[in-house]
Structure formats: structure tokens, C-alpha cells
Design an enzyme around this catalytic site. Sequence first.
Site, PDB file in Angstrom:
ATOM      1  N   GLU A 184      -0.123  -2.346  23.371  1.00 22.10           N
ATOM      2  CA  GLU A 184       0.515  -1.040  23.614  1.00 22.10           C
ATOM      3  C   GLU A 184      -0.316  -0.262  24.632  1.00 22.10           C
ATOM      4  OE1 GLU A 184       0.941   0.946  19.872  1.00 22.10           O
ATOM      5  OE2 GLU A 184       1.969  -0.747  18.961  1.00 22.10           O
ATOM      6  N   ARG A 219       1.055  -3.135  12.429  1.00 16.10           N
ATOM      7  CA  ARG A 219       0.368  -3.402  13.686  1.00 16.10           C
ATOM      8  C   ARG A 219       1.044  -4.576  14.390  1.00 16.10           C
ATOM      9  NH1 ARG A 219      -1.347   0.965  13.594  1.00 16.10           N
ATOM     10  NH2 ARG A 219      -3.487   1.681  13.594  1.00 16.10           N
ATOM     11  N   ILE A 258       2.279   3.124   2.356  1.00 15.18           N
ATOM     12  CA  ILE A 258       3.494   3.211   3.180  1.00 15.18           C
ATOM     13  C   ILE A 258       4.582   2.314   2.594  1.00 15.18           C
ATOM     14  CG2 ILE A 258       4.461   2.851   5.486  1.00 15.18           C
ATOM     15  CD1 ILE A 258       1.615   3.467   6.601  1.00 15.18           C
ATOM     16  N   HIS A 303       5.651   3.486  18.894  1.00 11.78           N
ATOM     17  CA  HIS A 303       4.597   3.790  17.914  1.00 11.78           C
ATOM     18  C   HIS A 303       4.668   5.258  17.464  1.00 11.78           C
ATOM     19  CE1 HIS A 303       0.415   2.280  16.483  1.00 11.78           C
ATOM     20  NE2 HIS A 303       0.878   3.206  15.656  1.00 11.78           N
ATOM     21  N   THR A 346       6.195  -1.721  11.047  1.00 14.43           N
ATOM     22  CA  THR A 346       5.622  -0.403  11.367  1.00 14.43           C
ATOM     23  C   THR A 346       4.104  -0.428  11.163  1.00 14.43           C
ATOM     24  OG1 THR A 346       6.135   0.285   9.109  1.00 14.43           O
ATOM     25  CG2 THR A 346       7.656   1.010  10.828  1.00 14.43           C
ATOM     26  N   GLY A 381       0.836  -1.204   0.000  1.00 13.58           N
ATOM     27  CA  GLY A 381       0.000   0.000   0.000  1.00 13.58           C
ATOM     28  C   GLY A 381       0.870   1.253   0.000  1.00 13.58           C
TER      29      GLY A 381
HETATM   30  C1  DGY Z   1      -2.122   4.807  12.113  1.00  5.72           C
HETATM   31  O1  DGY Z   1      -2.369   5.819  11.480  1.00  5.72           O
HETATM   32  O2  DGY Z   1      -2.726   3.743  11.955  1.00  5.72           O
HETATM   33  C2  DGY Z   1      -1.032   4.904  13.126  1.00  5.72           C
HETATM   34  O3  DGY Z   1      -0.682   3.661  13.625  1.00  5.72           O
HETATM   35  C3  DGY Z   1      -1.452   5.821  14.271  1.00  5.72           C
HETATM   36  O4  DGY Z   1      -2.628   5.328  14.847  1.00  5.72           O
END
Ligand code: DGY
Length: 337
Positions: A271, A242, A165, A291, A240, A163
Site C-alpha cells: 500500500e 493485513r 474486530i 485501507h 480487513t 479477536g
Molecule cells: C490498524 O489499526 O492496524 C489499522 O490498519 C490502521 O493502521
Amino acid sequence: MSVAPAHRPRVAVSRTGLPGAGVERLAARFDVVDWTGTHPPSADELARVAKGCDGLLVLGSDRVDAALLDAAGPDLRVVALASMGYDGVDVAAAAQRGIVVTHTPNVLADTTADVAMTLILMARRRIPSAVDALRRGAWGAFRMDAFLGLDVHNATLGLIGYGQIARALARRAVGFGMRVQHHHPRRKEDDELSRWVPFDELLRTSDVVSVHTPLTKETEGMIGAAELALMKPTATLVNTGRGGVVDEQALLTALRGGDLHSAGLDVMTDEPRTDPSDPLLGEPHLVVLPHVGSATEATRAAMVELAARNVEAVLDGRPALTPLPGTPGLAGRVISV
Ligand code: DGY
């Protein structure tokens, strides 16, 4: 004859002092009530704030389930997340009630990819151990064999998920001289940055594996002992996305057994992790961040602003700007997902 004032919609916000001007924007048009506690609201506290509201602006770490939607009441039309991830939301419960749920794509990919690249560099070059030794006065003499890491240039980056990111990270990785490959279960396409490979091949042939899938029933624990065993002993795992996608115990076992070179996590299960004796925080070849993927002033402000614009759009009767994928952006459309 006097005309009764029109109902001014009420919007509940799950934190006070959110960055940027998004909440101010809402307050100019709606009655805004925010949670002012110093701790994140419990389910009951959030339900009390949400009672009677037309719109709800929450964070990715807030739990939005059927009980909260019902506690908010029949006027609720939109839940706007100031986050990209929406694993804390019962999407089906919202859809059954005709409530629009929105999130924040398009505003945080580059900022989060910067942190993914940071974790790759820190973990592979063993930067935290070097900084730690320096701070302890343990630098010692210059030695050719001290603080040795592995090169990032010429290494192969494998992206799980492709995606926004992941693609932003691919662009950075190419700049660092890495080769890039990716796995996406449905979109089996190469592009100018990266080639598609099957999942097992990605694990076997990548020097760095970076996780970019949302947390769903299908992806929970998708990187466990069996997947880590497929990876090279010289490889680095980065997450980065979940926390729940990676089995943390299996990761610790692989690192301790020398079956994996290093790892970098910006996200964890359960978390926040606040116990200094937490084994995850003390593991030498594991870099852990609290996070912070999207944590820049501009990006966090943009996330809140987009969430606010989504609330505004739906309460004005317009389609939401960024509804969750596969859901209608207009309130009152009852669907099953
Ligand atoms: C997201 O945007 O999903 C980040 O983890 C912050 O919640």
C-alpha cells in the site's frame, strides 16, 4: 543558587496534523517534534526526526526497525503506534533494548467491523457493478435478471481469527441473519455468537470468509491457491486485516476462473496502490477500499489519543496502558520475544 531545569522529554511524531487532541496533550508536557513533510517520511527522514527522542509516536504503516531505534538513541523508552496492527515493528529489537512498544486495541473494533460488514454486503450483492452501470447510463429497463447478487441472510460467515474486530463483526452478522463460525489456532472455544471449527472445515463450509489475523511469518500468504480452492465457488472472501495474509494473484485467478463469487479487500500488499491500471483495482467482482477500516473522525482521534497516553505513561515511569501482547509495559525491562 539556581537549579538547572529538569530535562523536558522529547517526543517525535511521524506525521503532522493527526486527528484529535492526542498530540496537543503531548505538547503540553513534552517537546514535540513532528514530521511536517507532505509525503510519509522515508526511513532516513524518520530517523532524523526521531534522533534524540525519549518517545516516538508512529503510524502502523511506518517501519520501526533496529536501525530506527538506534538512530533515535539511548534515551528512547517508548514507541507508541496509533494502530492496532504492529507488523511494521521489529518487536524483538525493541524488547532487546528495553523499549516499550504499544498499540491501540479497544478503540477501533466496531468501526473496522462496520467496514468488514460493508464489504460483505457490497461484494455479495454486487453493489459496485450496479452503481457503475447507473453512472455509465447503462441501467436500461428493469429486468428480473439484472444486477443479481447472493443473499447475505442465512449465509454462513467464517471468521479466520477471533479477536476484537472478528467478534464485533460476528455481532453484526448475527443481526443480518447470518450463522457464524470461526477458527483460532489456540482458543478452540465456542461462544454465544460463534462456534469454533477447524480451518479447512471453515473454508469448505462458509459462504463468506473474513480474515482477521495479524500479519506474521505464520500467517503470511495463509489464503493462497490451495485455500481458495477449498472455498465454495459461491463464496466471498473479505480481508480487513493485513494484505500479506491473502495471495492477491491467487485471488485474481480464482475470481477470473469463476472459482469464487466475489471478494472485498480493505488492505493490500504494497500500500498505497495508485496505478489506475492495477489489475486488482479493475477486477469486476472485487471491491477494493483504500485501507479505511478505522477511518472515522472519532476513532482515528481515539487511536492518536491512546497512543499519546501510552507515551505519557511510560515517560512518567508508569506501565503503558496497551503494550503489545506478551511484552512488559515498563521501559528498561529487557526481554527476548
Ligand atoms: C490498524 O489499526 O492496524 C489499522 O490498519 C490502521 O493502521
